[in-house]
Design a protein around this motif. Structure first.
Motif, PDB file in Angstrom:
ATOM      1  N   GLY A   1       0.780  -1.237   0.000  1.00  0.00           N
ATOM      2  CA  GLY A   1       0.000   0.000   0.000  1.00  0.00           C
ATOM      3  C   GLY A   1       0.811   1.287   0.000  1.00  0.00           C
ATOM      4  N   TYR A   2       2.122   1.189  -0.236  1.00  0.00           N
ATOM      5  CA  TYR A   2       2.935   2.412  -0.239  1.00  0.00           C
ATOM      6  C   TYR A   2       2.916   3.090  -1.614  1.00  0.00           C
ATOM      7  N   PHE A   3       3.040   4.401  -1.599  1.00  0.00           N
ATOM      8  CA  PHE A   3       3.293   5.181  -2.815  1.00  0.00           C
ATOM      9  C   PHE A   3       4.809   5.101  -3.014  1.00  0.00           C
ATOM     10  N   VAL A   4       5.253   4.587  -4.176  1.00  0.00           N
ATOM     11  CA  VAL A   4       6.687   4.316  -4.355  1.00  0.00           C
ATOM     12  C   VAL A   4       7.385   5.510  -5.012  1.00  0.00           C
ATOM     13  N   VAL A   5       8.414   6.009  -4.358  1.00  0.00           N
ATOM     14  CA  VAL A   5       9.210   7.095  -4.924  1.00  0.00           C
ATOM     15  C   VAL A   5      10.537   6.489  -5.390  1.00  0.00           C
ATOM     16  N   VAL A   6      10.812   6.609  -6.692  1.00  0.00           N
ATOM     17  CA  VAL A   6      12.046   6.067  -7.245  1.00  0.00           C
ATOM     18  C   VAL A   6      13.008   7.227  -7.495  1.00  0.00           C
TER      19      VAL A   6
ATOM     20  N   TRP B   1       3.823  14.707  -1.557  1.00  0.00           N
ATOM     21  CA  TRP B   1       2.824  13.902  -2.259  1.00  0.00           C
ATOM     22  C   TRP B   1       1.599  13.694  -1.373  1.00  0.00           C
ATOM     23  N   GLU B   2       0.482  13.371  -2.021  1.00  0.00           N
ATOM     24  CA  GLU B   2      -0.772  13.219  -1.268  1.00  0.00           C
ATOM     25  C   GLU B   2      -0.767  12.003  -0.340  1.00  0.00           C
ATOM     26  N   ALA B   3      -0.096  10.933  -0.787  1.00  0.00           N
ATOM     27  CA  ALA B   3      -0.127   9.681  -0.027  1.00  0.00           C
ATOM     28  C   ALA B   3       0.462   9.863   1.376  1.00  0.00           C
ATOM     29  N   ASP B   4      -0.074   9.081   2.329  1.00  0.00           N
ATOM     30  CA  ASP B   4       0.418   9.167   3.718  1.00  0.00           C
ATOM     31  C   ASP B   4       1.564   8.208   3.982  1.00  0.00           C
ATOM     32  N   ARG B   5       1.699   7.204   3.097  1.00  0.00           N
ATOM     33  CA  ARG B   5       2.761   6.203   3.305  1.00  0.00           C
ATOM     34  C   ARG B   5       3.638   6.159   2.051  1.00  0.00           C
ATOM     35  N   LEU B   6       4.899   6.492   2.235  1.00  0.00           N
ATOM     36  CA  LEU B   6       5.825   6.537   1.097  1.00  0.00           C
ATOM     37  C   LEU B   6       6.907   5.474   1.266  1.00  0.00           C
ATOM     38  N   ALA B   7       7.329   4.887   0.146  1.00  0.00           N
ATOM     39  CA  ALA B   7       8.484   3.977   0.173  1.00  0.00           C
ATOM     40  C   ALA B   7       9.477   4.514  -0.855  1.00  0.00           C
ATOM     41  N   VAL B   8      10.698   4.741  -0.421  1.00  0.00           N
ATOM     42  CA  VAL B   8      11.710   5.330  -1.299  1.00  0.00           C
ATOM     43  C   VAL B   8      12.756   4.276  -1.664  1.00  0.00           C
TER      44      VAL B   8
ATOM     45  N   ASN C   1       7.863  15.847   3.419  1.00  0.00           N
ATOM     46  CA  ASN C   1       6.766  14.937   3.739  1.00  0.00           C
ATOM     47  C   ASN C   1       6.737  14.623   5.235  1.00  0.00           C
ATOM     48  N   PHE C   2       7.145  15.587   5.996  1.00  0.00           N
ATOM     49  CA  PHE C   2       7.213  15.436   7.453  1.00  0.00           C
ATOM     50  C   PHE C   2       5.860  14.983   8.006  1.00  0.00           C
ATOM     51  N   GLY C   3       5.902  14.045   8.953  1.00  0.00           N
ATOM     52  CA  GLY C   3       4.662  13.585   9.588  1.00  0.00           C
ATOM     53  C   GLY C   3       4.082  12.346   8.930  1.00  0.00           C
ATOM     54  N   LYS C   4       4.649  11.954   7.767  1.00  0.00           N
ATOM     55  CA  LYS C   4       4.119  10.759   7.090  1.00  0.00           C
ATOM     56  C   LYS C   4       4.980   9.541   7.435  1.00  0.00           C
TER      57      LYS C   4
END
Ligand code: SF4
Length: 284
Positions: A113-118, A149-156, A178-181
Protein backbone atom coordinates in the motif's frame (compact mmCIF):
# COMPACT_ATOMS: atom_id res chain seq x y z
CA UNK A 1 53.17 12.21 -15.93
CA UNK A 2 52.01 9.82 -13.22
CA UNK A 3 48.78 7.88 -13.85
CA UNK A 4 46.83 6.50 -10.87
CA UNK A 5 44.15 3.88 -11.46
CA UNK A 6 40.94 3.76 -9.41
CA UNK A 7 40.79 0.73 -7.08
CA UNK A 8 37.48 -0.36 -8.67
CA UNK A 9 36.38 0.53 -12.18
CA UNK A 10 35.02 -0.74 -15.47
CA UNK A 11 32.53 -3.36 -16.45
CA UNK A 12 30.32 -4.75 -13.68
CA UNK A 13 29.46 -8.44 -13.35
CA UNK A 14 25.86 -7.76 -14.46
CA UNK A 15 26.91 -6.46 -17.88
CA UNK A 16 29.75 -9.01 -18.25
CA UNK A 17 27.33 -11.91 -17.62
CA UNK A 18 24.80 -10.47 -20.10
CA UNK A 19 27.46 -10.15 -22.83
CA UNK A 20 28.81 -13.66 -22.13
CA UNK A 21 25.31 -15.11 -22.46
CA UNK A 22 24.57 -13.27 -25.71
CA UNK A 23 27.93 -14.17 -27.27
CA UNK A 24 27.18 -17.88 -26.90
CA UNK A 25 23.61 -17.86 -28.23
CA UNK A 26 23.02 -20.75 -30.61
CA UNK A 27 20.72 -18.71 -32.90
CA UNK A 28 22.22 -15.15 -33.19
CA UNK A 29 20.70 -14.57 -36.62
CA UNK A 30 17.23 -15.19 -35.17
CA UNK A 31 17.74 -12.85 -32.24
CA UNK A 32 17.40 -9.12 -31.61
CA UNK A 33 18.64 -7.31 -28.49
CA UNK A 34 15.72 -5.41 -26.99
CA UNK A 35 17.50 -2.07 -26.44
CA UNK A 36 21.21 -1.44 -25.84
CA UNK A 37 22.90 -4.41 -24.22
CA UNK A 38 25.78 -2.16 -23.27
CA UNK A 39 26.69 1.46 -24.06
CA UNK A 40 29.90 0.41 -25.75
CA UNK A 41 30.47 0.62 -29.50
CA UNK A 42 33.25 -2.03 -29.50
CA UNK A 43 30.98 -4.63 -27.94
CA UNK A 44 28.07 -3.65 -30.15
CA UNK A 45 30.09 -4.13 -33.31
CA UNK A 46 31.13 -7.62 -32.08
CA UNK A 47 27.44 -8.43 -31.61
CA UNK A 48 26.67 -7.22 -35.14
CA UNK A 49 29.50 -9.39 -36.50
CA UNK A 50 27.86 -12.41 -34.85
CA UNK A 51 24.65 -11.60 -36.72
CA UNK A 52 22.65 -10.15 -33.82
CA UNK A 53 20.35 -7.22 -34.43
CA UNK A 54 19.97 -4.47 -31.86
CA UNK A 55 16.76 -2.47 -31.45
CA UNK A 56 17.30 1.18 -30.56
CA UNK A 57 16.41 1.91 -26.96
CA UNK A 58 13.93 4.66 -27.91
CA UNK A 59 12.21 2.64 -30.61
CA UNK A 60 12.46 -0.87 -29.29
CA UNK A 61 8.70 -1.41 -29.16
CA UNK A 62 8.62 -1.31 -32.97
CA UNK A 63 7.83 -4.87 -34.05
CA UNK A 64 11.06 -6.82 -34.52
CA UNK A 65 11.18 -9.34 -37.32
CA UNK A 66 13.25 -11.71 -35.15
CA UNK A 67 11.50 -14.45 -33.15
CA UNK A 68 13.88 -14.15 -30.15
CA UNK A 69 14.51 -11.06 -28.03
CA UNK A 70 17.25 -10.48 -25.46
CA UNK A 71 16.12 -8.54 -22.39
CA UNK A 72 19.16 -6.50 -21.33
CA UNK A 73 20.75 -6.30 -17.85
CA UNK A 74 18.65 -3.15 -17.20
CA UNK A 75 15.49 -5.30 -17.17
CA UNK A 76 11.91 -4.57 -18.25
CA UNK A 77 8.60 -4.62 -16.39
CA UNK A 78 6.55 -7.83 -16.11
CA UNK A 79 3.84 -6.04 -18.10
CA UNK A 80 6.24 -5.49 -20.99
CA UNK A 81 7.48 -9.08 -20.84
CA UNK A 82 3.91 -10.36 -21.02
CA UNK A 83 3.19 -8.08 -23.99
CA UNK A 84 6.22 -9.45 -25.84
CA UNK A 85 5.30 -13.06 -25.04
CA UNK A 86 1.78 -12.25 -26.24
CA UNK A 87 3.26 -11.25 -29.60
CA UNK A 88 4.80 -14.73 -29.84
CA UNK A 89 8.39 -13.68 -29.00
CA UNK A 90 10.78 -15.97 -27.17
CA UNK A 91 12.66 -14.11 -24.41
CA UNK A 92 16.28 -14.52 -23.37
CA UNK A 93 16.45 -12.70 -20.07
CA UNK A 94 19.80 -11.24 -18.98
CA UNK A 95 18.34 -8.91 -16.32
CA UNK A 96 20.97 -8.28 -13.65
CA UNK A 97 20.04 -9.99 -10.35
CA UNK A 98 20.58 -6.67 -8.57
CA UNK A 99 18.04 -4.95 -10.84
CA UNK A 100 15.66 -7.85 -10.30
CA UNK A 101 15.98 -7.33 -6.55
CA UNK A 102 14.90 -3.67 -6.92
CA UNK A 103 11.85 -4.77 -8.97
CA UNK A 104 10.87 -7.19 -6.21
CA UNK A 105 11.32 -4.49 -3.58
CA UNK A 106 9.20 -1.97 -5.53
CA UNK A 107 6.43 -4.53 -6.04
CA UNK A 108 6.51 -5.54 -2.37
CA UNK A 109 6.13 -1.92 -1.24
CA UNK A 110 3.32 -1.33 -3.75
CA UNK A 111 1.47 -4.45 -2.55
CA UNK A 112 1.79 -3.19 1.04
CA UNK A 113 0.00 0.00 0.00
CA UNK A 114 2.93 2.41 -0.24
CA UNK A 115 3.29 5.18 -2.82
CA UNK A 116 6.69 4.32 -4.35
CA UNK A 117 9.21 7.09 -4.92
CA UNK A 118 12.05 6.07 -7.25
CA UNK A 119 15.17 8.21 -7.10
CA UNK A 120 16.59 7.98 -10.60
CA UNK A 121 16.68 9.41 -14.09
CA UNK A 122 13.22 9.79 -15.62
CA UNK A 123 13.05 7.96 -18.93
CA UNK A 124 16.14 5.81 -18.27
CA UNK A 125 15.48 2.26 -19.40
CA UNK A 126 16.09 0.75 -15.93
CA UNK A 127 13.68 3.25 -14.33
CA UNK A 128 11.05 2.59 -17.02
CA UNK A 129 11.25 -1.12 -16.20
CA UNK A 130 11.03 -0.43 -12.47
CA UNK A 131 7.91 1.70 -12.60
CA UNK A 132 6.26 -0.24 -15.44
CA UNK A 133 4.40 -2.51 -12.99
CA UNK A 134 3.45 0.23 -10.53
CA UNK A 135 0.26 2.28 -10.54
CA UNK A 136 1.15 4.83 -7.81
CA UNK A 137 4.68 6.17 -8.06
CA UNK A 138 6.90 9.20 -8.69
CA UNK A 139 10.38 9.42 -10.22
CA UNK A 140 12.71 12.05 -8.79
CA UNK A 141 16.07 12.91 -10.31
CA UNK A 142 17.07 15.93 -8.21
CA UNK A 143 16.19 17.47 -4.83
CA UNK A 144 14.36 20.31 -6.67
CA UNK A 145 11.85 17.77 -8.03
CA UNK A 146 10.76 16.55 -4.59
CA UNK A 147 7.14 17.39 -3.66
CA UNK A 148 4.79 16.80 -0.82
CA UNK A 149 2.82 13.90 -2.26
CA UNK A 150 -0.77 13.22 -1.27
CA UNK A 151 -0.13 9.68 -0.03
CA UNK A 152 0.42 9.17 3.72
CA UNK A 153 2.76 6.20 3.31
CA UNK A 154 5.82 6.54 1.10
CA UNK A 155 8.48 3.98 0.17
CA UNK A 156 11.71 5.33 -1.30
CA UNK A 157 14.02 3.22 -3.47
CA UNK A 158 16.50 4.17 -6.21
CA UNK A 159 17.96 3.31 -9.60
CA UNK A 160 20.94 0.99 -9.05
CA UNK A 161 23.46 3.50 -10.45
CA UNK A 162 22.40 6.52 -8.36
CA UNK A 163 25.35 8.39 -6.85
CA UNK A 164 25.19 7.87 -3.04
CA UNK A 165 25.60 11.61 -2.33
CA UNK A 166 22.64 12.46 -4.60
CA UNK A 167 20.47 9.79 -2.96
CA UNK A 168 21.27 11.23 0.45
CA UNK A 169 20.30 14.78 -0.62
CA UNK A 170 17.07 13.68 -2.30
CA UNK A 171 16.04 11.51 0.63
CA UNK A 172 16.72 14.31 3.07
CA UNK A 173 14.43 16.61 1.04
CA UNK A 174 11.72 13.92 0.79
CA UNK A 175 11.77 13.51 4.57
CA UNK A 176 11.58 17.26 5.12
CA UNK A 177 8.80 17.93 2.59
CA UNK A 178 6.77 14.94 3.74
CA UNK A 179 7.21 15.44 7.45
CA UNK A 180 4.66 13.58 9.59
CA UNK A 181 4.12 10.76 7.09
CA UNK A 182 5.25 7.15 7.30
CA UNK A 183 8.37 6.89 5.12
CA UNK A 184 10.20 3.62 4.40
CA UNK A 185 13.61 3.83 2.73
CA UNK A 186 15.67 1.13 1.06
CA UNK A 187 18.99 2.06 -0.50
CA UNK A 188 19.05 -0.02 -3.70
CA UNK A 189 22.30 1.30 -5.19
CA UNK A 190 24.21 -1.76 -6.45
CA UNK A 191 27.53 -2.77 -4.94
CA UNK A 192 29.63 -2.27 -8.12
CA UNK A 193 28.30 1.31 -8.48
CA UNK A 194 29.04 2.05 -4.84
CA UNK A 195 32.57 0.65 -5.08
CA UNK A 196 33.33 2.62 -8.23
CA UNK A 197 32.03 5.87 -6.77
CA UNK A 198 34.02 5.36 -3.57
CA UNK A 199 37.18 4.56 -5.55
CA UNK A 200 36.80 7.80 -7.54
CA UNK A 201 36.25 9.82 -4.38
CA UNK A 202 39.55 8.48 -3.01
CA UNK A 203 41.36 9.08 -6.29
CA UNK A 204 40.14 12.69 -6.53
CA UNK A 205 42.12 13.51 -3.38
CA UNK A 206 45.35 12.70 -5.21
CA UNK A 207 45.02 13.84 -8.83
CA UNK A 208 44.90 17.05 -10.85
CA UNK A 209 42.70 15.64 -13.62
CA UNK A 210 40.61 12.52 -14.12
CA UNK A 211 40.26 10.49 -17.31
CA UNK A 212 36.89 8.72 -17.46
CA UNK A 213 36.57 5.95 -20.04
CA UNK A 214 33.04 5.14 -21.14
CA UNK A 215 30.26 5.48 -23.69
CA UNK A 216 28.65 8.85 -24.25
CA UNK A 217 25.20 7.37 -23.52
CA UNK A 218 26.30 5.69 -20.32
CA UNK A 219 24.58 7.09 -17.24
CA UNK A 220 27.17 5.92 -14.72
CA UNK A 221 30.07 7.20 -16.86
CA UNK A 222 28.48 10.65 -16.91
CA UNK A 223 28.06 10.47 -13.16
CA UNK A 224 31.76 9.71 -12.62
CA UNK A 225 32.60 12.76 -14.76
CA UNK A 226 30.12 14.91 -12.82
CA UNK A 227 31.57 13.75 -9.50
CA UNK A 228 35.06 14.91 -10.52
CA UNK A 229 33.73 18.25 -11.75
CA UNK A 230 31.78 18.80 -8.53
CA UNK A 231 35.11 18.52 -6.66
CA UNK A 232 36.77 21.02 -8.98
CA UNK A 233 38.91 18.36 -10.70
CA UNK A 234 39.05 18.52 -14.48
CA UNK A 235 37.38 15.45 -16.02
CA UNK A 236 38.18 14.19 -19.50
CA UNK A 237 35.72 11.65 -20.84
CA UNK A 238 36.86 9.38 -23.68
CA UNK A 239 35.51 6.24 -25.32
CA UNK A 240 38.86 4.81 -26.43
CA UNK A 241 42.63 5.41 -26.39
CA UNK A 242 42.56 7.16 -29.78
CA UNK A 243 40.38 9.94 -28.28
CA UNK A 244 43.20 11.10 -25.98
CA UNK A 245 44.95 14.31 -27.02
CA UNK A 246 48.39 15.12 -25.48
CA UNK A 247 47.46 18.83 -25.29
CA UNK A 248 44.82 18.12 -22.64
CA UNK A 249 47.48 17.01 -20.18
CA UNK A 250 50.00 19.86 -20.49
CA UNK A 251 51.03 20.98 -17.03
CA UNK A 252 49.53 18.01 -15.14
CA UNK A 253 51.83 15.88 -12.99
CA UNK A 254 49.33 13.34 -11.70
CA UNK A 255 46.15 12.20 -13.46
CA UNK A 256 43.63 9.58 -12.37
CA UNK A 257 41.96 6.89 -14.46
CA UNK A 258 38.51 5.40 -14.02
CA UNK A 259 35.88 3.85 -16.28
CA UNK A 260 32.12 3.32 -16.46
CA UNK A 261 30.47 -0.05 -15.97
CA UNK A 262 30.11 -0.63 -19.72
CA UNK A 263 33.84 -0.35 -20.49
CA UNK A 264 35.89 -3.42 -21.44
CA UNK A 265 39.06 -4.22 -19.45
CA UNK A 266 41.13 -4.14 -22.66
CA UNK A 267 39.86 -0.62 -23.50
CA UNK A 268 40.88 0.60 -20.02
CA UNK A 269 44.30 -0.99 -20.40
CA UNK A 270 44.80 0.62 -23.84
CA UNK A 271 43.91 4.05 -22.41
CA UNK A 272 46.26 3.47 -19.46
CA UNK A 273 49.17 2.50 -21.70
CA UNK A 274 48.54 5.48 -24.00
CA UNK A 275 48.44 7.86 -21.02
CA UNK A 276 51.74 6.49 -19.71
CA UNK A 277 53.41 7.17 -23.02
CA UNK A 278 51.88 10.56 -23.86
CA UNK A 279 54.39 13.27 -24.69
CA UNK A 280 53.13 15.98 -22.33
CA UNK A 281 56.40 17.63 -21.50
CA UNK A 282 56.11 16.39 -17.85
CA UNK A 283 58.39 13.57 -16.70
CA UNK A 284 56.57 10.40 -15.48
S1 SF4 B 1 25.39 -1.45 -12.75
FE1 SF4 B 1 24.85 -2.75 -10.99
S2 SF4 B 1 22.70 -3.26 -11.28
FE2 SF4 B 1 23.45 -2.47 -13.25
S3 SF4 B 1 24.06 -4.31 -14.37
FE3 SF4 B 1 25.87 -3.58 -13.27
S4 SF4 B 1 25.88 -4.71 -11.31
FE4 SF4 B 1 23.84 -4.90 -12.20
Amino acid sequence: MKVLKAQAMGMCFGVKDAIAMVMTLPQPGETAVYGELVHNEEVLSKLREKGLTQLEEERRSAPAAKPWLVITAHGVSDREKQALLGKGKGLIDTTCPLVRRVHETAKHFAQCGYFVVVVGREGHVEVKGLVGDLSRFAVVGRPEEVRRWEADRLAVICQTTTPPALLEKVFEKISRKNFGKEIRFLDTICRPTRERQRAVEELLEEVEALVVVGGRNSNNTRQLTALAESRGVRALQVEKAADLAPDWFKGFNVVGLTAGTSTLDETIEAVYQTLLHLETGVAG
